[in-house]
Design an enzyme around this catalytic site. Structure first.
Site, PDB file in Angstrom:
ATOM      1  N   GLU A  46       0.827  -1.202   0.000  1.00 53.95           N
ATOM      2  CA  GLU A  46       0.000   0.000   0.000  1.00 53.95           C
ATOM      3  C   GLU A  46       0.870   1.265   0.000  1.00 53.95           C
ATOM      4  O   GLU A  46       1.843   1.357   0.744  1.00 53.95           O
ATOM      5  CB  GLU A  46      -0.917  -0.008   1.225  1.00 53.95           C
ATOM      6  CG  GLU A  46      -1.878   1.169   1.287  1.00 53.95           C
ATOM      7  CD  GLU A  46      -2.723   1.185   2.544  1.00 53.95           C
ATOM      8  OE1 GLU A  46      -3.729   1.914   2.570  1.00 53.95           O
ATOM      9  OE2 GLU A  46      -2.370   0.471   3.519  1.00 53.95           O
ATOM     10  N   LYS A 119     -10.138   2.581  -2.110  1.00 56.96           N
ATOM     11  CA  LYS A 119     -10.315   2.004  -0.774  1.00 56.96           C
ATOM     12  C   LYS A 119     -11.637   2.462  -0.160  1.00 56.96           C
ATOM     13  O   LYS A 119     -11.909   3.664  -0.069  1.00 56.96           O
ATOM     14  CB  LYS A 119      -9.137   2.420   0.106  1.00 56.96           C
ATOM     15  CG  LYS A 119      -9.094   1.792   1.487  1.00 56.96           C
ATOM     16  CD  LYS A 119      -7.785   2.178   2.163  1.00 56.96           C
ATOM     17  CE  LYS A 119      -7.639   1.586   3.544  1.00 56.96           C
ATOM     18  NZ  LYS A 119      -6.337   1.922   4.150  1.00 56.96           N
ATOM     19  N   CYS A 156      -5.850  -2.799   2.485  1.00 55.19           N
ATOM     20  CA  CYS A 156      -5.522  -2.716   3.906  1.00 55.19           C
ATOM     21  C   CYS A 156      -6.726  -2.817   4.843  1.00 55.19           C
ATOM     22  O   CYS A 156      -7.186  -3.906   5.128  1.00 55.19           O
ATOM     23  CB  CYS A 156      -4.703  -1.454   4.175  1.00 55.19           C
ATOM     24  SG  CYS A 156      -3.788  -1.522   5.746  1.00 55.19           S
TER      25      CYS A 156
END
Length: 373
Positions: A46, A119, A156
């Site tokens: 990331e 995300k 994540c």
């Protein structure tokens, strides 16, 4: 059963500095090495171009954001085309002035952009102040079609949410991929560090089992200082791994920089899903997911509606349970997974978590509730 489809995946686990040029130079060297070892798909960590800047809130950091397409997709796209690989990037996206995302981009073998994922779940914890920088994604949970397979890209913090993994699986993903930046607060005791990193891996292996899919996770390593000095910084724990569709570990890296090639059998998911037909046995007649609003709603038998509307009118005046609505929606999800208490919650609070119940039935009274029993 068709022939085995073996995909050679390259994991690149790197420690970064504030020097973006050097970070990218080392990444390119590692990507070349992975390709030379036969990798067809290479996954990076990331926000791989620089430090994990979310330990503090600083408006000057927005200068690091870039458009997509932009410099990084051009630069890494040229490399993907040269090596003939599919490459998963993770970038700080500048969508417009004042509008930024944490975005993963998939580059095809010819260097073109196959797709991107913004995300969805954004944390706001000490040393992980991501809400300051990133607007939540608006592209949904849509897998990306590539020449090596259909990739379910998540990022994540998405790792902790089974709904994200399930929606990607239902949409046709052949694997789940998580570029990651996660570590210990450096003052945490060893026991707490172990609990955190073990839970992190465990929940993702659970996604593999629940969905019958391989999971590929790439984390960063190294210690990064807290610019504010309020904490001792983050020690990123690495431990990048690949799990098979039964949660079995195919590979786990340590806490140092590494390049690893892993063979993933994409055909195995079909066999596992036949043996463990979890998707078949979902009770979709009792719950539904509203993809746009993100609501989880229960489908409850009508006969209970008058009962609890009447009770709520007598006890709460038909008002207080509105406040409780969302608490019991999420409590319902939790207990459906972890215990039988859901049945009791569902019975008593049915009209307030059910999409079919609408508003309170004001005309229902205790007598009608009693007769419905």
């Amino acid at each position: 059963m068709s022939e085995k489809r073996i995909l050679r995946v390259g994991l690149i686990q790197q420690a970064n500095t504030a020097d973006h040029s050097d970070n990218k130079r080392r990444l390119k060297e590692a990507i070349r090495s992975a390709a030379a070892q036969g990798a067809e798909l290479v996954v990076l960590q990331e926000l791989h171009n620089g430090l994990y800047f979310c330990q503090t809130e600083d408006v000057n950091v927005f200068d690091q954001a870039e458009p997509i397409p932009g410099p990084s997709t051009e630069e890494f796209g040229a490399l993907a085309a040269e090596l003939g690989i599919v490459l998963v990037l993770s970038l700080f996206e500048r969508r417009a002035a004042g509008l930024y995302h944490n975005t993963s981009v998939v580059l095809e073998r010819d260097g073109s952009i196959a797709g991107k994922y913004r995300k969805m779940h954004i944390p706001d914890d000490p040393a992980y102040y991501e809400k300051f920088y990133f607007t939540p994604g608006d592209l949904g949970f849509e897998p990306i079609e590539t020449s090596v397979g259909t990739l379910g890209i998540l990022v994540c913090w998405d790792q902790w949410y089974p709904e994200a993994a399930r929606l990607m699986a239902l949409a046709g993903a052949e694997m789940l991929i998580y570029p990651t930046a996660i570590g210990y607060e450096s003052s945490d005791v060893v026991e707490e560090q172990s609990r955190q990193s073990d839970a992190w891996q465990l929940v993702q292996r659970g996604h593999a089992v629940a969905n019958g899919l391989p999971v590929i996770t790439v984390n960063r390593v190294g210690h990064e200082e807290d610019p504010s000095g309020q904490t001792k910084g983050i020690r990123f724990w690495g431990r990048s791994f690949v799990a098979g569709p039964q949660g079995e570990l195919l590979c786990e890296l340590g806490q140092e920089e590494a390049i690893q090639i892993v063979e993933v059998n994409l055909t195995r998911s079909e066999s596992v899903r036949r043996w463990w037909p979890f998707l078949r046995d979902r009770r979709i007649d009792y719950f539904e997911t509203d993809l746009q609003a993100g609501r989880f709603t229960m489908q409850i038998p009508r006969k209970y509606h008058a009962i609890y509307a009447g009770i709520s009118r007598r006890i709460y005046g038909g008002k207080f349970l509105y406040i409780q609505k969302y608490f019991f929606v999420y409590a319902e999800i939790y207990f459906r997974i972890y215990g039988n208490l859901a049945a009791h919650i569902r019975k008593f609070y049915a009209p307030y978590t059910s999409a079919s119940s609408g508003t309170l039935r004001e005309r229902a009274d205790f007598a009608s509730a009693k007769s419905a029993l």
